[in-house]
Write a protein that holds these residues in place. Structure first.
Motif, PDB file in Angstrom:
ATOM      1  N   PRO A  19      27.698  43.084  44.558  1.00 52.02           N
ATOM      2  CA  PRO A  19      28.586  43.586  45.608  1.00 52.02           C
ATOM      3  C   PRO A  19      29.835  44.236  45.014  1.00 52.02           C
ATOM      4  O   PRO A  19      30.268  43.889  43.921  1.00 52.02           O
ATOM      5  N   ASN A  20      30.404  45.184  45.756  1.00 50.31           N
ATOM      6  CA  ASN A  20      31.632  45.842  45.298  1.00 50.31           C
ATOM      7  C   ASN A  20      32.723  45.860  46.375  1.00 50.31           C
ATOM      8  O   ASN A  20      33.794  46.405  46.167  1.00 50.31           O
ATOM      9  N   LEU A  21      32.444  45.266  47.544  1.00 54.52           N
ATOM     10  CA  LEU A  21      33.425  45.165  48.614  1.00 54.52           C
ATOM     11  C   LEU A  21      33.499  43.710  49.064  1.00 54.52           C
ATOM     12  O   LEU A  21      32.467  43.097  49.373  1.00 54.52           O
ATOM     13  N   VAL A  31      42.397  39.732  53.282  1.00 55.32           N
ATOM     14  CA  VAL A  31      42.341  40.457  52.017  1.00 55.32           C
ATOM     15  C   VAL A  31      41.056  41.269  51.985  1.00 55.32           C
ATOM     16  O   VAL A  31      39.988  40.755  52.320  1.00 55.32           O
ATOM     17  N   SER A  32      41.179  42.513  51.581  1.00 56.42           N
ATOM     18  CA  SER A  32      40.014  43.356  51.363  1.00 56.42           C
ATOM     19  C   SER A  32      40.143  43.950  49.962  1.00 56.42           C
ATOM     20  O   SER A  32      41.168  44.545  49.634  1.00 56.42           O
ATOM     21  N   PHE A  33      39.100  43.763  49.141  1.00 54.25           N
ATOM     22  CA  PHE A  33      39.102  44.321  47.792  1.00 54.25           C
ATOM     23  C   PHE A  33      37.851  45.144  47.598  1.00 54.25           C
ATOM     24  O   PHE A  33      36.738  44.662  47.796  1.00 54.25           O
ATOM     25  N   GLN A 102      26.672  39.122  52.006  1.00 52.10           N
ATOM     26  CA  GLN A 102      26.567  37.749  51.514  1.00 52.10           C
ATOM     27  C   GLN A 102      27.837  37.011  51.907  1.00 52.10           C
ATOM     28  O   GLN A 102      28.934  37.483  51.608  1.00 52.10           O
ATOM     29  N   ALA A 103      27.682  35.881  52.581  1.00 51.11           N
ATOM     30  CA  ALA A 103      28.851  35.063  52.927  1.00 51.11           C
ATOM     31  C   ALA A 103      29.458  34.511  51.642  1.00 51.11           C
ATOM     32  O   ALA A 103      28.737  34.146  50.709  1.00 51.11           O
ATOM     33  N   LEU A 104      30.794  34.455  51.582  1.00 52.48           N
ATOM     34  CA  LEU A 104      31.505  33.920  50.417  1.00 52.48           C
ATOM     35  C   LEU A 104      32.555  32.907  50.861  1.00 52.48           C
ATOM     36  O   LEU A 104      33.175  33.070  51.911  1.00 52.48           O
ATOM     37  N   ALA A 137      30.764  39.533  51.171  1.00 55.76           N
ATOM     38  CA  ALA A 137      30.647  40.500  50.083  1.00 55.76           C
ATOM     39  C   ALA A 137      29.548  41.473  50.481  1.00 55.76           C
ATOM     40  O   ALA A 137      28.529  41.076  51.059  1.00 55.76           O
ATOM     41  N   SER A 138      29.747  42.753  50.182  1.00 51.46           N
ATOM     42  CA  SER A 138      28.751  43.755  50.486  1.00 51.46           C
ATOM     43  C   SER A 138      28.811  44.859  49.445  1.00 51.46           C
ATOM     44  O   SER A 138      29.650  44.853  48.557  1.00 51.46           O
ATOM     45  N   PHE A 139      27.909  45.807  49.577  1.00 47.81           N
ATOM     46  CA  PHE A 139      27.861  46.933  48.659  1.00 47.81           C
ATOM     47  C   PHE A 139      28.084  48.214  49.458  1.00 47.81           C
ATOM     48  O   PHE A 139      27.416  48.440  50.464  1.00 47.81           O
ATOM     49  N   ILE A 140      29.046  49.019  49.033  1.00 45.26           N
ATOM     50  CA  ILE A 140      29.276  50.316  49.651  1.00 45.26           C
ATOM     51  C   ILE A 140      29.109  51.402  48.597  1.00 45.26           C
ATOM     52  O   ILE A 140      29.394  51.200  47.431  1.00 45.26           O
TER      53      ILE A 140
END
Length: 142
Positions: A19-21, A31-33, A102-104, A137-140
């Motif tokens: 994931p990257n987001l 918070v968003s990273f 994905q839950a974190l 977490a996800s991937f964009i």
């Protein structure tokens, strides 16, 4: 390990997508990273009732460690009261497909740094406050 065992192990444990987001929050903080953006730089948005920080590029410090990736921004720069930093601990995660979330559950760490009260005095110069965070977490594609 012989090649047959290695091929079998790789079939059982696919690589997946990193994931990257990361979008995390609790009752007080959001918070968003994003590890990357259209410019190739990381982006981090932090908000609580006293701070709203939109950091990018060199304003974000990223350290990969054994406990996860530590992502740090400055909420309050050095001043008489001392600096206030926020560090997001990002655990390792894997996604089965690009559009999967994905839950974190993780933590954020506030670090308050202060100057020594005066010369030749012993003092603790940093204090920490740890908060629980949860989200996804996800991937964009950027």
């Amino acid at each position: 390990m012989d090649s047959a065992i290695a091929q079998s192990a790789s079939a059982v444990a696919p690589q997946g997508i990193a994931p990257n987001l990361f979008e995390l929050h609790n009752r007080r903080i959001s918070v968003s990273f994003s590890a990357t953006s259209i410019t190739g730089q990381p982006l981090m948005d932090y908000k609580d009732r006293n701070h709203e920080v939109h950091a990018r590029g060199d304003e974000i410090r990223v350290e990969k460690t054994e406990i996860g990736t530590l992502v740090t921004i400055t909420l309050e720069p050095d001043a008489d009261a001392g600096a206030l930093l926020f560090t997001l601990v990002i655990p390792r995660a894997v996604l089965a497909a690009p559009r999967v979330e994905q839950a974190l559950a993780t933590v954020g760490i506030f670090t308050r740094s202060r100057l020594p009260p005066r010369l030749n005095v012993s003092a603790q110069l940093q204090t920490y406050d740890v908060v629980q965070l949860s989200g996804n977490a996800s991937f964009i594609v950027s």
